[in-house]
Design an enzyme around this catalytic site. Sequence first.
Site, PDB file in Angstrom:
ATOM      1  N   ALA A  85       0.842  -1.198   0.000  1.00  0.00           N
ATOM      2  CA  ALA A  85       0.000   0.000   0.000  1.00  0.00           C
ATOM      3  C   ALA A  85       0.873   1.242   0.000  1.00  0.00           C
ATOM      4  O   ALA A  85       2.024   1.207   0.440  1.00  0.00           O
ATOM      5  CB  ALA A  85      -0.910   0.023   1.237  1.00  0.00           C
ATOM      6  N   THR A  87       1.326   4.699   1.902  1.00  0.00           N
ATOM      7  CA  THR A  87       1.013   4.849   3.325  1.00  0.00           C
ATOM      8  C   THR A  87       1.128   6.256   3.915  1.00  0.00           C
ATOM      9  O   THR A  87       0.833   6.430   5.096  1.00  0.00           O
ATOM     10  CB  THR A  87       1.912   3.916   4.154  1.00  0.00           C
ATOM     11  OG1 THR A  87       3.286   4.241   3.903  1.00  0.00           O
ATOM     12  CG2 THR A  87       1.659   2.459   3.810  1.00  0.00           C
ATOM     13  N   TYR A 188      -5.660   8.626   2.428  1.00  0.00           N
ATOM     14  CA  TYR A 188      -5.087   7.356   2.890  1.00  0.00           C
ATOM     15  C   TYR A 188      -6.088   6.587   3.749  1.00  0.00           C
ATOM     16  O   TYR A 188      -6.342   5.397   3.536  1.00  0.00           O
ATOM     17  CB  TYR A 188      -3.802   7.608   3.687  1.00  0.00           C
ATOM     18  CG  TYR A 188      -3.288   6.383   4.407  1.00  0.00           C
ATOM     19  CD1 TYR A 188      -2.808   5.294   3.695  1.00  0.00           C
ATOM     20  CD2 TYR A 188      -3.287   6.319   5.799  1.00  0.00           C
ATOM     21  CE1 TYR A 188      -2.347   4.158   4.349  1.00  0.00           C
ATOM     22  CE2 TYR A 188      -2.838   5.195   6.458  1.00  0.00           C
ATOM     23  CZ  TYR A 188      -2.363   4.111   5.731  1.00  0.00           C
ATOM     24  OH  TYR A 188      -1.926   2.992   6.382  1.00  0.00           O
TER      25      TYR A 188
END
Length: 377
Positions: A85, A87, A188
């Site tokens: 991912a 982040t 996020y």
Amino acid sequence: MKNVLITGGAGFIGSNLALKLISKGYNITVLDNLSVQIHGENAESTSPLFQSIYNKVKFLRGTVTSKQDWEMAIAGQDVIVHYAAETGTGQSMYEIQKYVDVNVNGTAIMLDLLANTTHQVKKVIIASSRSIYGEGKYINQKGESIYPKHRTAEYMDNGDFEVKSPGSTELRLVATDEDSKIHPSSVYGITKQNQEQMIMTVCPTIGVSPVAFRYQNVYGPGQSLKNPYTGILSIFSTQIKNGNGINIFEDGRETRDFVFIDDVVDATILGIEKEEANNEIFNVGTGVPTDVITVANGLIANYGIHVPVKVSGNYRLGDIRHNYADLTKIEKLLGFSPKVNFTQGLALFAKWVNTQEVQEDKYEKSIEEMKAKGLYK
């Protein structure tokens, strides 16, 4: 359940999990793109994180945004631990398409393959985040649970950084449990919410057991010292090691729940091994809030390098004020409780940093990017 795929498995949490699982007899496959932001240039020869797993795992250099890479990675796996991912909370507010492509679309490709192809995957662990809660949980003067809205520039420009709630003159911070309101304050956080909800919704319909871990602020030896966008302990450490001063945002009293890497790995393995974890969502933290001034002073004391610390009143839009974990559920269902407190963990982290090459301090560059987008005040 011995074949485990860890996406992002060359990263900080993923590599530590891989090594612990290998010691327990698991066969580990890692899918990772070796992001320059985390690993630096020429990662296969220079990244300590990658070197820690080199020749110990089946390594696939690829990306979760590629269906072909997912197909190769999923083959023969019993468990998927999905860490890959983007982040950075602040960075997510202006690199929006990248965060959605990697975090949401990458997860969608995985689920599409699990739903429509033959495989042997029995469990998916998703690394969710405390960021999906946005601001933490509070109690008002009537004893009611309150989940404050995101803070606005109107108050913070005047040095008032605490959260507000209409009709409440006094709010008391309490631990955030898994049933708390989900209202992320950054792109996020939104993408982590989407990841978690997709996996928890789709997997049970296709005979795969999902488990979501809402990690608090994970830290410890091995954390990337190159990434200026996320990881306050690493950012402060690089500044201190370069002899640069530390600019503490707001009034320095904002808090986070800092959880040591070994505890995070142990909690995750419980999720892999225990059927009680199936179809459940868990907080992973220490249940203790620590303010940013304490972090900065603790690092300076551990390094013995005195640099100026300025509490500036600057702030970033999208940041939260407070959030710490209620661990009641994970203690009850999985028997997890953290073993390393912040003082112990900080000393272990600083001891490791002292063995590392001092990295270039790129933090100001990241701040300039946020200033240019109007997100840093």
